[in-house]
Scaffold this motif. Structure first.
Motif, PDB file in Angstrom:
ATOM      1  N   PHE A 184      -6.238  -0.330   7.440  1.00  0.00           N
ATOM      2  CA  PHE A 184      -7.606   0.175   7.227  1.00  0.00           C
ATOM      3  C   PHE A 184      -7.775   0.519   5.750  1.00  0.00           C
ATOM      4  CE2 PHE A 184     -10.675   3.699   7.176  1.00  0.00           C
ATOM      5  CZ  PHE A 184     -11.711   3.144   7.906  1.00  0.00           C
ATOM      6  N   THR A 185      -6.894   1.376   5.254  1.00  0.00           N
ATOM      7  CA  THR A 185      -6.797   1.618   3.815  1.00  0.00           C
ATOM      8  C   THR A 185      -5.314   1.600   3.534  1.00  0.00           C
ATOM      9  OG1 THR A 185      -8.696   3.077   3.948  1.00  0.00           O
ATOM     10  CG2 THR A 185      -7.450   3.147   1.906  1.00  0.00           C
ATOM     11  N   ASP A 186      -4.821   0.438   3.230  1.00  0.00           N
ATOM     12  CA  ASP A 186      -3.392   0.167   3.035  1.00  0.00           C
ATOM     13  C   ASP A 186      -2.622   1.428   2.692  1.00  0.00           C
ATOM     14  OD1 ASP A 186      -1.805  -1.015   0.110  1.00  0.00           O
ATOM     15  OD2 ASP A 186      -0.909  -0.888   2.069  1.00  0.00           O
ATOM     16  N   LYS A 187      -1.721   1.824   3.609  1.00  0.00           N
ATOM     17  CA  LYS A 187      -1.149   3.172   3.496  1.00  0.00           C
ATOM     18  C   LYS A 187      -0.192   3.316   2.312  1.00  0.00           C
ATOM     19  CE  LYS A 187       2.875   2.967   6.370  1.00  0.00           C
ATOM     20  NZ  LYS A 187       3.349   2.811   7.664  1.00  0.00           N
ATOM     21  N   ALA A 188       0.330   2.177   1.830  1.00  0.00           N
ATOM     22  CA  ALA A 188       1.268   2.279   0.721  1.00  0.00           C
ATOM     23  C   ALA A 188       0.515   2.363  -0.602  1.00  0.00           C
ATOM     24  CB  ALA A 188       2.198   1.080   0.728  1.00  0.00           C
ATOM     25  N   GLU A 189      -0.391   1.422  -0.817  1.00  0.00           N
ATOM     26  CA  GLU A 189      -1.098   1.382  -2.100  1.00  0.00           C
ATOM     27  C   GLU A 189      -2.509   1.968  -1.969  1.00  0.00           C
ATOM     28  OE1 GLU A 189       0.781  -0.120  -4.532  1.00  0.00           O
ATOM     29  OE2 GLU A 189       2.302  -1.055  -3.284  1.00  0.00           O
ATOM     30  N   GLY A 190      -3.020   2.036  -0.732  1.00  0.00           N
ATOM     31  CA  GLY A 190      -4.305   2.681  -0.490  1.00  0.00           C
ATOM     32  C   GLY A 190      -5.528   1.890  -0.913  1.00  0.00           C
ATOM     33  N   ARG A 253      -0.850  -5.792  -4.697  1.00  0.00           N
ATOM     34  CA  ARG A 253       0.363  -5.230  -5.321  1.00  0.00           C
ATOM     35  C   ARG A 253      -0.054  -4.503  -6.588  1.00  0.00           C
ATOM     36  NH1 ARG A 253       5.193  -8.683  -8.064  1.00  0.00           N
ATOM     37  NH2 ARG A 253       3.390  -9.418  -9.245  1.00  0.00           N
ATOM     38  N   ASP A 254       0.151  -3.197  -6.610  1.00  0.00           N
ATOM     39  CA  ASP A 254      -0.156  -2.406  -7.811  1.00  0.00           C
ATOM     40  C   ASP A 254       0.849  -2.740  -8.893  1.00  0.00           C
ATOM     41  OD1 ASP A 254      -2.390  -0.995  -7.174  1.00  0.00           O
ATOM     42  OD2 ASP A 254      -1.314   0.676  -6.260  1.00  0.00           O
ATOM     43  N   ARG A 255       0.345  -3.047 -10.086  1.00  0.00           N
ATOM     44  CA  ARG A 255       1.295  -3.420 -11.150  1.00  0.00           C
ATOM     45  C   ARG A 255       2.206  -2.273 -11.527  1.00  0.00           C
ATOM     46  NH1 ARG A 255      -3.160  -6.336 -14.359  1.00  0.00           N
ATOM     47  NH2 ARG A 255      -3.582  -7.815 -12.695  1.00  0.00           N
ATOM     48  N   ASP A 256       1.733  -1.023 -11.360  1.00  0.00           N
ATOM     49  CA  ASP A 256       2.633   0.091 -11.685  1.00  0.00           C
ATOM     50  C   ASP A 256       3.278   0.668 -10.423  1.00  0.00           C
ATOM     51  OD1 ASP A 256       0.610   1.407 -10.539  1.00  0.00           O
ATOM     52  OD2 ASP A 256       0.173   2.770 -12.203  1.00  0.00           O
ATOM     53  N   GLY A 257       3.381  -0.143  -9.385  1.00  0.00           N
ATOM     54  CA  GLY A 257       3.985   0.325  -8.127  1.00  0.00           C
ATOM     55  C   GLY A 257       5.496   0.372  -8.165  1.00  0.00           C
ATOM     56  N   LEU A 263      11.232  -7.022  -3.031  1.00  0.00           N
ATOM     57  CA  LEU A 263       9.929  -6.843  -2.378  1.00  0.00           C
ATOM     58  C   LEU A 263       8.892  -7.754  -3.045  1.00  0.00           C
ATOM     59  CD1 LEU A 263       7.931  -5.522  -0.439  1.00  0.00           C
ATOM     60  CD2 LEU A 263       7.820  -3.537  -1.944  1.00  0.00           C
ATOM     61  N   SER A 264       8.966  -7.865  -4.371  1.00  0.00           N
ATOM     62  CA  SER A 264       8.033  -8.764  -5.072  1.00  0.00           C
ATOM     63  C   SER A 264       8.250 -10.215  -4.636  1.00  0.00           C
ATOM     64  CB  SER A 264       8.225  -8.675  -6.582  1.00  0.00           C
ATOM     65  OG  SER A 264       7.695  -7.455  -7.025  1.00  0.00           O
ATOM     66  N   ARG A 265       9.524 -10.594  -4.498  1.00  0.00           N
ATOM     67  CA  ARG A 265       9.823 -11.967  -4.046  1.00  0.00           C
ATOM     68  C   ARG A 265       9.254 -12.195  -2.652  1.00  0.00           C
ATOM     69  NH1 ARG A 265      14.367 -11.839  -7.222  1.00  0.00           N
ATOM     70  NH2 ARG A 265      15.571 -10.612  -5.755  1.00  0.00           N
ATOM     71  N   PHE A 266       9.405 -11.198  -1.776  1.00  0.00           N
ATOM     72  CA  PHE A 266       8.884 -11.309  -0.410  1.00  0.00           C
ATOM     73  C   PHE A 266       7.364 -11.479  -0.454  1.00  0.00           C
ATOM     74  CE2 PHE A 266       7.046  -9.143   3.311  1.00  0.00           C
ATOM     75  CZ  PHE A 266       7.582  -9.918   4.330  1.00  0.00           C
ATOM     76  N   TRP A 267       6.718 -10.675  -1.279  1.00  0.00           N
ATOM     77  CA  TRP A 267       5.253 -10.718  -1.431  1.00  0.00           C
ATOM     78  C   TRP A 267       4.812 -12.120  -1.893  1.00  0.00           C
ATOM     79  CZ3 TRP A 267       2.604 -11.005  -6.268  1.00  0.00           C
ATOM     80  CH2 TRP A 267       1.241 -10.739  -6.225  1.00  0.00           C
ATOM     81  N   LYS A 268       5.539 -12.659  -2.873  1.00  0.00           N
ATOM     82  CA  LYS A 268       5.170 -13.973  -3.427  1.00  0.00           C
ATOM     83  C   LYS A 268       5.345 -15.096  -2.417  1.00  0.00           C
ATOM     84  CE  LYS A 268       5.832 -13.475  -8.372  1.00  0.00           C
ATOM     85  NZ  LYS A 268       6.985 -12.847  -9.004  1.00  0.00           N
ATOM     86  N   GLY A 287      -5.538  -3.644 -12.496  1.00  0.00           N
ATOM     87  CA  GLY A 287      -4.147  -3.218 -12.321  1.00  0.00           C
ATOM     88  C   GLY A 287      -3.550  -3.634 -10.986  1.00  0.00           C
ATOM     89  N   VAL A 288      -4.304  -4.417 -10.232  1.00  0.00           N
ATOM     90  CA  VAL A 288      -3.800  -4.827  -8.918  1.00  0.00           C
ATOM     91  C   VAL A 288      -3.714  -6.353  -8.859  1.00  0.00           C
ATOM     92  CG1 VAL A 288      -4.271  -4.795  -6.426  1.00  0.00           C
ATOM     93  CG2 VAL A 288      -4.864  -2.823  -7.827  1.00  0.00           C
ATOM     94  N   ASP A 289      -2.551  -6.875  -8.498  1.00  0.00           N
ATOM     95  CA  ASP A 289      -2.411  -8.307  -8.236  1.00  0.00           C
ATOM     96  C   ASP A 289      -2.676  -8.528  -6.760  1.00  0.00           C
ATOM     97  OD1 ASP A 289      -1.561  -8.929 -10.824  1.00  0.00           O
ATOM     98  OD2 ASP A 289       0.482  -8.259 -10.332  1.00  0.00           O
ATOM     99  N   VAL A 290      -3.103  -9.723  -6.463  1.00  0.00           N
ATOM    100  CA  VAL A 290      -3.379  -9.968  -5.058  1.00  0.00           C
ATOM    101  C   VAL A 290      -2.870 -11.343  -4.652  1.00  0.00           C
ATOM    102  CG1 VAL A 290      -5.722 -10.920  -5.278  1.00  0.00           C
ATOM    103  CG2 VAL A 290      -5.135  -9.560  -3.328  1.00  0.00           C
ATOM    104  N   ARG A 291      -2.312 -11.400  -3.453  1.00  0.00           N
ATOM    105  CA  ARG A 291      -1.898 -12.696  -2.914  1.00  0.00           C
ATOM    106  C   ARG A 291      -2.668 -12.880  -1.610  1.00  0.00           C
ATOM    107  NH1 ARG A 291       1.858 -16.738  -2.321  1.00  0.00           N
ATOM    108  NH2 ARG A 291       2.465 -16.881  -0.149  1.00  0.00           N
ATOM    109  N   VAL A 292      -3.306 -14.036  -1.477  1.00  0.00           N
ATOM    110  CA  VAL A 292      -4.139 -14.268  -0.300  1.00  0.00           C
ATOM    111  C   VAL A 292      -3.600 -15.486   0.434  1.00  0.00           C
ATOM    112  CG1 VAL A 292      -6.505 -14.588   0.529  1.00  0.00           C
ATOM    113  CG2 VAL A 292      -6.091 -13.393  -1.620  1.00  0.00           C
ATOM    114  N   VAL A 293      -3.402 -15.336   1.742  1.00  0.00           N
ATOM    115  CA  VAL A 293      -2.827 -16.433   2.533  1.00  0.00           C
ATOM    116  C   VAL A 293      -3.759 -16.741   3.701  1.00  0.00           C
ATOM    117  CG1 VAL A 293      -0.851 -17.132   3.945  1.00  0.00           C
ATOM    118  CG2 VAL A 293      -0.478 -15.697   1.929  1.00  0.00           C
TER     119      VAL A 293
END
Ligand SMILES: C[S@@+](CC[C@H](N)C(=O)[O-])C[C@H]1O[C@@H](n2cnc3c(N)ncnc32)[C@H](O)[C@@H]1O
Length: 398
Positions: A184-190, A253-257, A263-268, A287-293
């Motif tokens: 709903f509001t991504d609990k890790a990055e919000g 993915r927050d760049r300053d996360g 974890l970055s490899r998994f995300w990619k 400041g946020v990267d995004v990967r869309v699948v």
């Protein structure tokens, strides 16, 4: 439905409120104010943080009054109206403001309590902390929140299990995900700049195909959830898939996360075996990267959606070939006490085939009468922040 079942399901309402607090603190679609991040020093001290929160409450109330097509604001409005407030009137608006302030105080108090409970066992004998963590939310509202993190932890666990030869190639044909959740509001990055989504069912299918533990076309995944919100979301995805529609997963993915490289490899690589990368419909905040699948419709159609309260219910006795090879339960058993967890464990055991696995990030009390025992564990570390990790325990059905 039994009284106990209704009582457990009633906890969903408080979980909905918790999601609204995440939106209030971190959302960017209804306000231009800074995100009220946990670290108040970062935003100029506690006074400034309180000012931001007050401003955010005013903006959220304005959003609830005029939600447009923003699905999260529409949901927040529904929750406010369920409490008997009419946010279109001046007095209803004021009631909504006081209500949100009250929620903030409740949630902040609860979070404080969890921190204290963990600190109080920190220095005691080994294992006590994990045990306290494993039932930490036993009185909390049932939240639906989810993020990419547990998906990564499960991917790592499956990889370790495969490399130790505990599951053979192509041996997983039926998999269950208990409590897939809804971001709903991504609990890790919000974040809230993309439509609500679920990721765990897709991620588990992707991991199993990537690791060749399952064969494409020979894998059925069943989700078990008691939340109508989660179940309706998945059923709608299935309906769209049967008309040829893909399911779009957006992974911020927050760049300053300070994510760990794994974890970055998994995300990619997320979704590489079940769909293709595409571009974002909405541009992410700075400041946020995004990967869309785009997940292929045949993958979405392989998911069966079941309403089930795993503490009190199980699928009727299953024929041997219908039993599950693997069941995933992350961030769900933590909402229950030890007795309820034991009931859930017995229900899970009855649905697993002998030799089948339950993967959970909770340490569960193993009763001699339940044929399910821990045989190993793996740790996934998300960032270099303290305690930003999950231990996945591997339970195996005898
Ligand atoms: C916090 S979310 C976790 C989502 C995801 N598994 C993750 O790790 O991010 C908890 C999920 O479990 C569901 N849930 C809670 N209690 C449940 C129960 N007794 N039976 C089935 N699902 C339950 C909630 O509705 C929600 O979808």
């Amino acid at each position: 439905m039994s009284r106990r079942n209704l009582e457990i399901r009633a906890r969903l309402e408080r979980g909905d409120e918790d999601s609204i607090i995440n939106l209030l603190l971190f959302g960017t679609t209804f306000t231009k104010r800074p995100r009220a991040l946990n670290d108040s020093a970062k935003i100029g001290g506690p006074q400034r943080a309180a000012e931001i929160v007050r401003g955010r409450i005013a903006d959220l109330v304005a959003g609830i009054v005029s939600p447009g097509s923003n699905e999260r604001l529409l949901f927040a409005r529904e929750v406010v109206e369920r409490r008997g407030m009419d946010p279109t009137t001046p007095s209803g608006k004021e009631q909504a403001r006081i209500y949100l302030l009250g929620l903030m105080t409740r949630v902040a108090g609860e979070v404080d309590g969890y921190v204290r409970a963990i600190q109080s066992v920190r220095s005691t004998r080994g294992g006590a902390e994990f045990a306290v963590r494993s039932s930490l939310y036993r009185t909390r509202g049932l939240s639906s929140d989810t993020s990419i993190r547990p998906d990564f932890a499960i991917d790592q666990a499956l990889e370790a299990i495969r490399s130790m030869g505990m599951l053979d190639a192509g041996s997983v044909r039926r998999v269950g995900v208990i409590g897939p959740g809804l971001d709903f509001t991504d609990k890790a990055e919000g974040h809230d700049f993309y439509p609500q989504q679920t990721t765990q069912p897709f991620s588990v299918i992707n991991s199993l195909l990537r690791l060749r533990l399952a064969k494409a076309g020979d894998l059925r995944l069943t989700t078990f959830d008691l939340s109508p919100r989660v179940n309706l979301h998945l059923q709608a995805a299935r309906r769209r898939a049967s008309a040829g529609g893909a399911y779009v997963v957006v992974l911020p993915r927050d760049r300053d996360g300070r994510w760990q490289p794994d974890l970055s490899r998994f995300w990619k690589a997320f979704g590489g075996s079940i769909g293709e990368e595409t571009t974002a419909a909405q541009s992410p905040p700075r400041g946020v990267d995004v990967r869309v699948v785009r997940v292929r419709p045949d993958v979405v159609s392989s998911i069966e959606v079941r309403d089930l309260n795993v503490v009190l219910e199980r699928l009727a006795p299953l024929a041997d070939e219908e039993r599950f090879d693997l069941i995933i339960a992350t961030n769900i058993l933590v909402y229950y006490d030890v007795f309820e967890q034991s009931l859930a464990l017995a229900n899970v055991a009855s649905m697993l085939r002998p030799g089948g696995f339950l993967l959970s990030n909770n340490v569960l009390v193993e009763l001699p009468t339940t044929p399910l025992h821990a045989i190993g564990h793996s740790r996934a570390t998300y960032s270099d922040r303290p305690d930003d990790s999950d231990d996945i325990v591997w339970y195996r059905r005898q």
